[in-house]
Design an enzyme around this catalytic site. Sequence first.
Site, short mmCIF file in Angstrom:
data_model
loop_
_atom_site.label_atom_id
_atom_site.label_comp_id
_atom_site.label_asym_id
_atom_site.label_seq_id
_atom_site.Cartn_x
_atom_site.Cartn_y
_atom_site.Cartn_z
NE ARG A 1 2.18 -4.80 11.13
CZ ARG A 1 3.05 -4.54 10.17
NH1 ARG A 1 4.21 -5.15 10.15
NH2 ARG A 1 2.76 -3.68 9.22
NE ARG B 1 7.32 -3.34 5.49
CZ ARG B 1 6.05 -2.99 5.57
NH1 ARG B 1 5.32 -2.88 4.48
NH2 ARG B 1 5.49 -2.81 6.74
CE LYS C 1 -2.31 -0.94 3.83
NZ LYS C 1 -1.75 -2.26 4.22
NE ARG D 1 -3.84 -0.93 10.02
CZ ARG D 1 -2.72 -0.46 9.45
NH1 ARG D 1 -2.67 0.74 8.96
NH2 ARG D 1 -1.66 -1.23 9.40
NE ARG E 1 6.87 -0.60 9.90
CZ ARG E 1 5.71 -0.51 9.23
NH1 ARG E 1 5.70 0.07 8.04
NH2 ARG E 1 4.59 -0.97 9.74
P1 AMP Z 1 1.28 0.67 8.83
O1 AMP Z 1 2.54 1.38 8.52
O2 AMP Z 1 0.11 1.18 8.06
O3 AMP Z 1 1.43 -0.84 8.73
O4 AMP Z 1 0.96 0.97 10.38
C1 AMP Z 1 1.85 0.63 11.43
C2 AMP Z 1 1.11 0.56 12.75
O5 AMP Z 1 0.55 1.85 13.06
C3 AMP Z 1 -0.07 -0.42 12.78
O6 AMP Z 1 0.31 -1.75 13.06
C4 AMP Z 1 -0.91 0.21 13.92
O7 AMP Z 1 -0.34 -0.07 15.19
C5 AMP Z 1 -0.73 1.70 13.67
N1 AMP Z 1 -1.78 2.21 12.73
C6 AMP Z 1 -1.58 2.71 11.48
N2 AMP Z 1 -2.74 3.06 10.91
C7 AMP Z 1 -3.71 2.77 11.81
C8 AMP Z 1 -5.13 2.87 11.82
N3 AMP Z 1 -5.81 3.35 10.77
N4 AMP Z 1 -5.79 2.45 12.93
C9 AMP Z 1 -5.13 1.99 14.01
N5 AMP Z 1 -3.80 1.84 14.07
C10 AMP Z 1 -3.08 2.22 12.98
#
Ligand code: AMP
Length: 213
Positions: A171, A127, A13, A88, A160
Amino acid sequence: MRLILLGPPGAGKGTQAKLLAEKFNIQQISTGDILRQAVKNKTKMGLKAKSYMDQGKLVSDNVVIGIIKDRLDNADCSKGFILDGFPRTIQQAESLSQALKQMEIDIDYLIDIEIDFNYLIQRLTGRWTCRECGEGYHKMSNPPKKKGVCDKCDGELYQRDDDKEETIQKRFEVYRKETEPLKDYYQKNGKLNAIKGDGGIQEIFSRITNLIT
Ligand code: AMP
């Protein structure tokens, strides 16, 4: 152009959102990037969010909804935007829909990047992310020119915490329970478009652009 990208962690994404933002000259809004920046800057929100993120759990709906509302209010979003990693949960989707209604705008396309879970584990564990500018790399499909160093800003690359294998399992579990139901939710308003997320970055990008142009 207003877009939402859906899909499991590691579906690509962030990478596709960056390319789309450049192509259409629109803003990429990634709640994950905004939260990581807050963690780095040790803001109150960042300190609160960090433990959830490190465990692969979702940060509370109120926090991310607040982030998105602030961001959408910004003048630079008037030409369009692409949401990456939001919504989400169903509650986030409902709040988004209310906010857009108030702004008298609508989403043009929702794109769901579909991909096999076994393939994702392989992808996520390879990654690397730049500590300075957040640029993403992958040791197989998109390696940096110099190992451990960002091509764009010479920043240090790191893995990360939430890309470690135990956290990835968590996740996925969260994705299945909280985020996957969004497919049905959006299917009902007829805007959901699924594309295949396997293959190279440019191949996936073409699938998306073919769909929306
Ligand atoms: P991502 O980079 O989109 O995978 O997000 C990394 C982490 O940030 C996720 O595993 C969540 O802990 C938090 N996070 C990001 N976007 C959201 C969201 N829309 N709702 C809740 N937590 C989020």
